[in-house]
Design an enzyme around this catalytic site. Structure first.
Site, PDB file in Angstrom:
ATOM      1  N   HIS A   1      58.949  49.322  85.519  1.00  0.00           N
ATOM      2  CA  HIS A   1      59.825  48.301  84.838  1.00  0.00           C
ATOM      3  C   HIS A   1      60.771  48.764  84.466  1.00  0.00           C
ATOM      4  CE1 HIS A   1      56.685  45.099  86.198  1.00  0.00           C
ATOM      5  NE2 HIS A   1      56.289  45.410  85.501  1.00  0.00           N
TER       6      HIS A   1
ATOM      7  N   GLU B   1      45.637  41.810  83.858  1.00  0.00           N
ATOM      8  CA  GLU B   1      45.867  41.999  82.652  1.00  0.00           C
ATOM      9  C   GLU B   1      45.400  41.185  81.433  1.00  0.00           C
ATOM     10  OE1 GLU B   1      50.336  43.151  80.837  1.00  0.00           O
ATOM     11  OE2 GLU B   1      50.362  42.397  82.417  1.00  0.00           O
TER      12      GLU B   1
ATOM     13  N   ASP C   1      55.234  51.750  82.551  1.00  0.00           N
ATOM     14  CA  ASP C   1      55.101  49.922  82.469  1.00  0.00           C
ATOM     15  C   ASP C   1      56.537  49.746  82.205  1.00  0.00           C
ATOM     16  OD1 ASP C   1      54.798  46.654  82.960  1.00  0.00           O
ATOM     17  OD2 ASP C   1      52.933  46.552  81.769  1.00  0.00           O
ATOM     18  N   ASP C   2      56.819  49.297  80.572  1.00  0.00           N
ATOM     19  CA  ASP C   2      58.397  49.290  80.373  1.00  0.00           C
ATOM     20  C   ASP C   2      58.675  50.109  78.791  1.00  0.00           C
ATOM     21  OD1 ASP C   2      59.053  46.550  82.019  1.00  0.00           O
ATOM     22  OD2 ASP C   2      57.396  45.984  81.330  1.00  0.00           O
TER      23      ASP C   2
ATOM     24  N   HIS D   1      50.661  42.906  90.208  1.00  0.00           N
ATOM     25  CA  HIS D   1      50.008  42.548  89.066  1.00  0.00           C
ATOM     26  C   HIS D   1      49.094  41.382  89.412  1.00  0.00           C
ATOM     27  CE1 HIS D   1      54.127  44.286  87.735  1.00  0.00           C
ATOM     28  NE2 HIS D   1      54.053  44.320  86.487  1.00  0.00           N
TER      29      HIS D   1
END
Length: 346
Positions: free
Chosen positions: A25, A206, A284-285, A203
């Site tokens: 992201h 998760e 991811d981040d 997504h």
């Protein structure tokens, strides 16, 4: 095939091997230093007195507590130059980590809700993507993500606003709070995306249950599952994912930081690979979760002793094969991967 490569050489190999990143992201790559620099440039007030105070606030208990600070950080992004600078900072780091290809998520609703135009977001990011190809030799593509905590109507409006920039992004995804927002909530917008010829990911699995993975495949018709680690709770689903070669973009440091797993030693990446799933490793981040792509590989392999050089090769090769790049590019990148591993053979 590569099990003879000594374990003490694994960290060097993990850093050196060519790889792709399929779950990043771009707003989650905003480091505190850049947040403060952009805030100063744009005269945006922040709730934190210093870079150190902001970094100290990166203490999350779950996905929602992370998202709260994530959206606050994004408030400094106002101009094309801001979006360019954010993406350029990530792509520079990725190139240095031997990432040959990145498929980058962006969240336009986070910005359009603040009065930033769709064109500002997409054109700023695309400038960085084009520059990275020219100056760094790294291939990159953009994937527009819908925020699942918002309505499908909002997602449809976002898609239509992005259509004039259709040539600047390759696909769509679905992110933000998973709990209580099942994939089927977005059936109409994904149908419209299929009509537009966009690549489809989402997504699922998760924080949400395995059922969300199944519905993302069956209702949204996605080609790739982002995260997907909870698939192991449903053996029939695991068999299906393996049989249909559905890629999973796994994010180990994120999973631990957001308490999907208590520790990295409890992560199920080894189990996913043993089941024959097309798992990949991603960051991811990374600004928020403690590391970019190489750190995810290094920490995961350090914590899971069953993973060896053969698994590293599989994960890197999976990342290329699961990408939306051309077959010619995939073949070229896999050849470079083979050459790298050959150099490490005893």
């Amino acid at each position: 095939m590569y099990e003879t490569i000594a374990r003490h050489r694994l960290p060097e190999l993990l850093r050196a091997m060519p790889k792709a990143e399929l779950h990043i992201h771009i707003e989650g790559s905003l480091e505190p230093e850049l947040i403060f620099a952009l805030a100063q440039r744009n005269h945006v007030g922040l709730a934190y007195p210093s870079i150190e105070a902001l970094r100290a606030a990166y203490a999350f208990t779950d996905l929602q507590s992370f998202l709260d600070i994530y959206y606050a950080g994004a408030s400094v992004l106002l101009t094309q130059e801001d979006f360019h600078d954010m993406a350029w900072a990530y792509l520079t780091k990725a190139a240095a980590e031997n990432v040959l290809h990145a498929e980058i998520f962006f969240d336009p609703q986070t910005h359009t809700a603040r009065g930033v135009s769709m064109g500002t977001v997409i054109q700023g990011l695309k400038r960085a993507v084009d520059r990275a190809q020219a100056e760094l030799g790294i291939s990159a593509a953009l994937i527009l993500c819908f925020l699942r905590h918002l309505s499908e109507e909002d997602a449809l409006q976002t898609l239509e606003a992005a259509v004039p920039y259709r040539g600047h992004f390759i696909g769509v995804g679905l992110d933000s709070s998973e709990r209580g927002h099942p994939p089927e909530k977005f059936a109409r917008v994904y149908a419209r995306c299929r009509e537009l010829g966009l690549r489809l990911v989402a997504h699922a699995g998760e924080e949400g249950p395995p059922e969300y993975i199944r519905n993302a495949l069956d209702v949204l018709k996605v080609e790739r599952i982002d995260h997907g680690v909870r698939c192991v709770e449903d053996p029939a689903l695991v068999q299906r994912l393996a049989r249909e070669r559905v890629p999973l973009t796994v994010c180990p440091l994120s999973n631990v930081k957001l308490c999907v797993f208590g520790t990295m030693a409890e992560h199920n990446l080894g189990q996913l690979l043993a089941a024959g799933l097309v798992a990949t490793v991603n960051s991811d981040d990374p600004a928020y979760f403690g590391g970019y792509l190489n750190q995810n590989y290094l920490d995961t392999f350090a914590a899971l002793p069953q993973l060896d050089a053969g698994h590293a090769y599989t994960l890197a090769r999976n990342s290329f094969e699961a990408s939306f790049a051309s077959d010619a590019d995939k073949a070229r990148w896999i050849a470079r991967l083979d050459d790298t591993f050959a150099r490490f053979q005893p």
